[in-house]
Scaffold this motif. Structure first.
Motif, PDB file in Angstrom:
ATOM      1  N   ASP A  40       0.826  -1.211   0.000  1.00  0.00           N
ATOM      2  CA  ASP A  40       0.000   0.000   0.000  1.00  0.00           C
ATOM      3  C   ASP A  40       0.857   1.257   0.000  1.00  0.00           C
ATOM      4  OD1 ASP A  40      -2.369  -1.416  -0.063  1.00  0.00           O
ATOM      5  OD2 ASP A  40      -2.546  -1.488   2.113  1.00  0.00           O
ATOM      6  N   GLN A  41       1.911   1.274   0.812  1.00  0.00           N
ATOM      7  CA  GLN A  41       2.795   2.436   0.855  1.00  0.00           C
ATOM      8  C   GLN A  41       3.539   2.604  -0.465  1.00  0.00           C
ATOM      9  OE1 GLN A  41       3.035   4.740   3.336  1.00  0.00           O
ATOM     10  NE2 GLN A  41       4.258   5.867   1.854  1.00  0.00           N
ATOM     11  N   MET A  42       4.017   1.498  -1.015  1.00  0.00           N
ATOM     12  CA  MET A  42       4.731   1.529  -2.291  1.00  0.00           C
ATOM     13  C   MET A  42       3.809   2.034  -3.402  1.00  0.00           C
ATOM     14  SD  MET A  42       6.709  -1.712  -3.892  1.00  0.00           S
ATOM     15  CE  MET A  42       7.527  -1.659  -5.451  1.00  0.00           C
ATOM     16  N   THR A  43       2.563   1.557  -3.415  1.00  0.00           N
ATOM     17  CA  THR A  43       1.580   1.998  -4.406  1.00  0.00           C
ATOM     18  C   THR A  43       1.367   3.505  -4.324  1.00  0.00           C
ATOM     19  OG1 THR A  43       0.437  -0.128  -4.295  1.00  0.00           O
ATOM     20  CG2 THR A  43      -0.802   1.721  -5.206  1.00  0.00           C
ATOM     21  N   ASN A  44       1.177   4.017  -3.121  1.00  0.00           N
ATOM     22  CA  ASN A  44       0.956   5.458  -2.946  1.00  0.00           C
ATOM     23  C   ASN A  44       2.174   6.269  -3.357  1.00  0.00           C
ATOM     24  OD1 ASN A  44      -1.649   5.130  -1.975  1.00  0.00           O
ATOM     25  ND2 ASN A  44      -0.963   4.930   0.134  1.00  0.00           N
ATOM     26  N   ASP A  45       3.361   5.814  -2.966  1.00  0.00           N
ATOM     27  CA  ASP A  45       4.585   6.545  -3.313  1.00  0.00           C
ATOM     28  C   ASP A  45       4.777   6.643  -4.824  1.00  0.00           C
ATOM     29  OD1 ASP A  45       5.122   6.849  -0.619  1.00  0.00           O
ATOM     30  OD2 ASP A  45       6.682   5.303  -0.566  1.00  0.00           O
ATOM     31  N   ILE A  46       4.575   5.529  -5.519  1.00  0.00           N
ATOM     32  CA  ILE A  46       4.768   5.520  -6.972  1.00  0.00           C
ATOM     33  C   ILE A  46       3.668   6.309  -7.670  1.00  0.00           C
ATOM     34  CG2 ILE A  46       4.855   4.052  -9.031  1.00  0.00           C
ATOM     35  CD1 ILE A  46       6.163   1.899  -7.175  1.00  0.00           C
ATOM     36  N   TRP A  47       2.427   6.142  -7.238  1.00  0.00           N
ATOM     37  CA  TRP A  47       1.295   6.817  -7.872  1.00  0.00           C
ATOM     38  C   TRP A  47       1.439   8.340  -7.784  1.00  0.00           C
ATOM     39  CZ3 TRP A  47      -2.257   4.347 -10.747  1.00  0.00           C
ATOM     40  CH2 TRP A  47      -3.383   5.065 -11.164  1.00  0.00           C
ATOM     41  N   ASP A  48       2.044   8.821  -6.697  1.00  0.00           N
ATOM     42  CA  ASP A  48       2.186  10.262  -6.472  1.00  0.00           C
ATOM     43  C   ASP A  48       3.476  10.858  -7.035  1.00  0.00           C
ATOM     44  OD1 ASP A  48      -0.264  10.281  -5.192  1.00  0.00           O
ATOM     45  OD2 ASP A  48       0.609   9.999  -3.208  1.00  0.00           O
ATOM     46  N   LEU A  49       4.283  10.066  -7.749  1.00  0.00           N
ATOM     47  CA  LEU A  49       5.509  10.596  -8.343  1.00  0.00           C
ATOM     48  C   LEU A  49       5.200  11.681  -9.368  1.00  0.00           C
ATOM     49  CD1 LEU A  49       7.529   7.328  -9.153  1.00  0.00           C
ATOM     50  CD2 LEU A  49       8.070   9.024  -7.392  1.00  0.00           C
ATOM     51  N   LYS A  50       6.157  12.564  -9.572  1.00  0.00           N
ATOM     52  CA  LYS A  50       6.073  13.520 -10.667  1.00  0.00           C
ATOM     53  C   LYS A  50       6.523  12.804 -11.941  1.00  0.00           C
ATOM     54  CE  LYS A  50       6.937  17.402  -7.731  1.00  0.00           C
ATOM     55  NZ  LYS A  50       7.926  17.780  -6.786  1.00  0.00           N
ATOM     56  N   VAL A  51       6.120  13.327 -13.076  1.00  0.00           N
ATOM     57  CA  VAL A  51       6.498  12.730 -14.356  1.00  0.00           C
ATOM     58  C   VAL A  51       8.025  12.667 -14.445  1.00  0.00           C
ATOM     59  CG1 VAL A  51       6.415  13.003 -16.864  1.00  0.00           C
ATOM     60  CG2 VAL A  51       4.377  13.445 -15.490  1.00  0.00           C
ATOM     61  N   CYS A  52       8.553  11.531 -14.825  1.00  0.00           N
ATOM     62  CA  CYS A  52       9.986  11.231 -15.005  1.00  0.00           C
ATOM     63  C   CYS A  52      10.779  11.116 -13.704  1.00  0.00           C
ATOM     64  CB  CYS A  52      10.670  12.240 -15.921  1.00  0.00           C
ATOM     65  SG  CYS A  52      10.021  12.189 -17.597  1.00  0.00           S
ATOM     66  N   GLU A  53      10.165  11.265 -12.560  1.00  0.00           N
ATOM     67  CA  GLU A  53      10.865  11.083 -11.283  1.00  0.00           C
ATOM     68  C   GLU A  53      10.983   9.583 -10.992  1.00  0.00           C
ATOM     69  OE1 GLU A  53      10.253  12.344  -6.595  1.00  0.00           O
ATOM     70  OE2 GLU A  53       8.770  12.925  -8.070  1.00  0.00           O
ATOM     71  N   PRO A  54      12.185   9.068 -10.751  1.00  0.00           N
ATOM     72  CA  PRO A  54      12.346   7.620 -10.548  1.00  0.00           C
ATOM     73  C   PRO A  54      12.055   7.189  -9.109  1.00  0.00           C
ATOM     74  CG  PRO A  54      14.481   8.666 -10.550  1.00  0.00           C
ATOM     75  CD  PRO A  54      13.472   9.749 -10.832  1.00  0.00           C
ATOM     76  N   TYR A  55      11.630   5.944  -8.972  1.00  0.00           N
ATOM     77  CA  TYR A  55      11.428   5.295  -7.676  1.00  0.00           C
ATOM     78  C   TYR A  55      12.010   3.901  -7.831  1.00  0.00           C
ATOM     79  CZ  TYR A  55       8.922   3.370  -3.614  1.00  0.00           C
ATOM     80  OH  TYR A  55       8.590   2.773  -2.416  1.00  0.00           O
ATOM     81  N   THR A  56      13.035   3.581  -7.057  1.00  0.00           N
ATOM     82  CA  THR A  56      13.725   2.297  -7.194  1.00  0.00           C
ATOM     83  C   THR A  56      13.581   1.494  -5.905  1.00  0.00           C
ATOM     84  OG1 THR A  56      15.314   3.279  -8.712  1.00  0.00           O
ATOM     85  CG2 THR A  56      15.930   1.186  -7.705  1.00  0.00           C
ATOM     86  N   LEU A  57      13.190   0.214  -6.072  1.00  0.00           N
ATOM     87  CA  LEU A  57      13.042  -0.681  -4.934  1.00  0.00           C
ATOM     88  C   LEU A  57      13.017  -2.116  -5.439  1.00  0.00           C
ATOM     89  CD1 LEU A  57      12.626  -0.514  -1.837  1.00  0.00           C
ATOM     90  CD2 LEU A  57      10.191  -0.709  -2.282  1.00  0.00           C
ATOM     91  N   TYR A  58      13.672  -3.012  -4.720  1.00  0.00           N
ATOM     92  CA  TYR A  58      13.705  -4.441  -5.048  1.00  0.00           C
ATOM     93  C   TYR A  58      14.169  -4.710  -6.482  1.00  0.00           C
ATOM     94  CZ  TYR A  58      11.102  -5.127  -0.726  1.00  0.00           C
ATOM     95  OH  TYR A  58      10.710  -5.130   0.582  1.00  0.00           O
TER      96      TYR A  58
END
Length: 78
Positions: A40-58
């Protein structure tokens, strides 16, 4: 609706999701996360990213390609 670039290793795919719940379901089925409540936290973090902002995990890198209201439908460039 959002379009996400999802990279793992040298492979990149682009997926479209109409809702946050669709994306959460895809994460549960395709990304190995050891703690399900973390999804749930990962979903919210990624969904709220700005365009082209990366999120890296696992070993996955997520970036938003575009965000559109679900009422706007892309059809052959028209």
């Amino acid at each position: 609706m959002i379009r996400l670039n999802i990279t793992k290793g040298n492979t990149r795919i682009t997926k479209s999701f109409f809702s946050k719940d669709d994306f959460r379901k895809w994460l549960r089925q395709n990304v190995v996360v050891h703690l399900h409540y973390f999804i749930d936290q990962m979903t919210n973090d990624i969904w709220d990213l700005k365009v082209c902002e990366p999120y890296t995990l696992y070993g996955y890198t997520f970036s938003i390609q575009s965000k559109r209201r679900s009422g706007n439908i892309l059809m052959n460039g028209n």
